[in-house]
Design a protein around this motif. Sequence first.
Motif, PDB file in Angstrom:
ATOM      1  N   THR A   1       3.787   4.969  -4.480  1.00 46.64           N
ATOM      2  CA  THR A   1       2.752   4.395  -5.341  1.00 46.64           C
ATOM      3  C   THR A   1       2.419   2.999  -4.835  1.00 46.64           C
ATOM      4  OG1 THR A   1       3.602   5.611  -7.263  1.00 46.64           O
ATOM      5  CG2 THR A   1       2.172   3.721  -7.710  1.00 46.64           C
ATOM      6  N   ALA A   2       1.154   2.714  -4.646  1.00 45.10           N
ATOM      7  CA  ALA A   2       0.744   1.370  -4.250  1.00 45.10           C
ATOM      8  C   ALA A   2       1.037   0.399  -5.383  1.00 45.10           C
ATOM      9  CB  ALA A   2      -0.740   1.351  -3.903  1.00 45.10           C
TER      10      ALA A   2
ATOM     11  N   SER B   1      -4.532  13.742 -14.146  1.00 50.70           N
ATOM     12  CA  SER B   1      -5.063  13.665 -12.771  1.00 50.70           C
ATOM     13  C   SER B   1      -6.512  14.098 -12.797  1.00 50.70           C
ATOM     14  CB  SER B   1      -4.256  14.565 -11.827  1.00 50.70           C
ATOM     15  OG  SER B   1      -4.252  15.896 -12.299  1.00 50.70           O
TER      16      SER B   1
ATOM     17  N   HIS C   1      -3.292   1.986  -8.450  1.00 49.98           N
ATOM     18  CA  HIS C   1      -2.311   0.966  -8.092  1.00 49.98           C
ATOM     19  C   HIS C   1      -1.522   0.579  -9.347  1.00 49.98           C
ATOM     20  CE1 HIS C   1      -4.638   0.603  -4.432  1.00 49.98           C
ATOM     21  NE2 HIS C   1      -3.837  -0.355  -3.971  1.00 49.98           N
TER      22      HIS C   1
ATOM     23  N   ILE D   1      -9.485  -2.592  -5.116  1.00 55.39           N
ATOM     24  CA  ILE D   1      -8.736  -1.628  -5.922  1.00 55.39           C
ATOM     25  C   ILE D   1      -9.656  -1.084  -7.016  1.00 55.39           C
ATOM     26  CG2 ILE D   1      -6.794  -1.367  -7.512  1.00 55.39           C
ATOM     27  CD1 ILE D   1      -5.384  -3.600  -5.902  1.00 55.39           C
ATOM     28  N   LYS D   2      -9.722   0.226  -7.123  1.00 51.94           N
ATOM     29  CA  LYS D   2     -10.668   0.865  -8.046  1.00 51.94           C
ATOM     30  C   LYS D   2     -10.029   1.321  -9.345  1.00 51.94           C
ATOM     31  CE  LYS D   2     -13.873   0.401  -4.967  1.00 51.94           C
ATOM     32  NZ  LYS D   2     -14.842  -0.714  -5.126  1.00 51.94           N
ATOM     33  N   GLU D   3      -8.746   1.664  -9.312  1.00 54.16           N
ATOM     34  CA  GLU D   3      -8.057   2.150 -10.506  1.00 54.16           C
ATOM     35  C   GLU D   3      -6.665   1.534 -10.573  1.00 54.16           C
ATOM     36  OE1 GLU D   3     -10.024   6.590 -11.072  1.00 54.16           O
ATOM     37  OE2 GLU D   3      -8.054   6.404 -10.126  1.00 54.16           O
TER      38      GLU D   3
ATOM     39  N   GLY E   1       0.078   5.970  -0.510  1.00 56.70           N
ATOM     40  CA  GLY E   1      -0.903   7.034  -0.362  1.00 56.70           C
ATOM     41  C   GLY E   1      -2.156   6.805  -1.179  1.00 56.70           C
ATOM     42  N   GLN E   2      -3.254   7.364  -0.735  1.00 57.84           N
ATOM     43  CA  GLN E   2      -4.532   7.206  -1.408  1.00 57.84           C
ATOM     44  C   GLN E   2      -4.638   8.156  -2.611  1.00 57.84           C
ATOM     45  OE1 GLN E   2      -6.812   4.818  -0.364  1.00 57.84           O
ATOM     46  NE2 GLN E   2      -5.101   4.235   0.967  1.00 57.84           N
ATOM     47  N   GLY E   3      -5.601   7.863  -3.477  1.00 53.19           N
ATOM     48  CA  GLY E   3      -5.932   8.785  -4.547  1.00 53.19           C
ATOM     49  C   GLY E   3      -5.165   8.593  -5.835  1.00 53.19           C
ATOM     50  N   ARG E   4      -4.326   7.555  -5.899  1.00 49.63           N
ATOM     51  CA  ARG E   4      -3.599   7.286  -7.140  1.00 49.63           C
ATOM     52  C   ARG E   4      -3.846   5.838  -7.538  1.00 49.63           C
ATOM     53  NH1 ARG E   4       2.522   9.217  -6.801  1.00 49.63           N
ATOM     54  NH2 ARG E   4       2.290   8.874  -9.039  1.00 49.63           N
TER      55      ARG E   4
ATOM     56  N   PRO F   1       0.828  -1.215   0.000  1.00 52.44           N
ATOM     57  CA  PRO F   1       0.000   0.000   0.000  1.00 52.44           C
ATOM     58  C   PRO F   1       0.862   1.265   0.000  1.00 52.44           C
ATOM     59  CG  PRO F   1      -0.668  -1.549   1.723  1.00 52.44           C
ATOM     60  CD  PRO F   1       0.662  -1.999   1.223  1.00 52.44           C
TER      61      PRO F   1
END
Length: 265
Positions: free
Chosen positions: A49-50, A264, A24, A87-89, A19-22, A17
């Motif tokens: 980056t996850a 972004s 995977h 995971i969404k993206e 930070g959020q918002g980026r 894992p």
Amino acid sequence: MQFITIGGITLHFDLRPAGQGRPHLVFINSLGTDLRIWSEVAGAFDGSTATLAYDKRGHGLSDLGPTPYTIEDHVDDLLGLIDHLGIKEVVLCGLSVGGLIALGLAGRRPGIVKGLVLCDTAHKIGTADGWNSRIAAVQKDGIAAIADTVMKLWFTPRFHAERKPALDGCRNMLARQPVAGYAATCAAIRDADYTRTAEAIAVPTLCIVGDQDGSTPPALVRSMADIIPGSQFEVIAGAGHIPCIEQPAVLVALITQFLARLPSE
């Protein structure tokens, strides 16, 4: 070690894992390898980056599963893993057969794919006769019988001369894969043609190849880049088929630059 059962297949994976918002960054390995080939590259993204790497069915510590396989079976496994992990993206980074899996997933679920890194791969790899000969050889004599030949395709002469311990380890990794999983994935590659999928890709795409790749030569990878709208094509000097082992720093730099250029939201 992390394991999950998807559709009756237990998969070994490594989720790191960040930070959020980026998206995977998802690594999909090549034929006859396991997720360890990405260790140096994935490690470079720790904290920023996850990342997700996994052993596809029939490889590494994952289940063999029923054979024969198709690339779509591999896509099912990866989609199931991504969905289970919430995971969404994703940005998919697929090497060789991993590139075919990435193309298949992008065609099946384009809404979650924000970018593609297609490394030493193509929309159509090899010939039926070539794959049938390889399948027959490993079923008759085992993977070890072809391992030295494969090493010449995977790595440059300089790697062979200067990095013998690493070469020996990679040969061991290849030879110790399950014959049934290796042969079934060979057949999946043989039967796969993602030309139309590649032509319809609508997300940023980076196509990369080692300048001395003996499995998917630069001209073949270039032919894929030419049919993917707006794709970027890069050649890594001093690399064969597995640049994540032979030239990891260069590959990390290319992926980092690519991620920085993604839109972004």
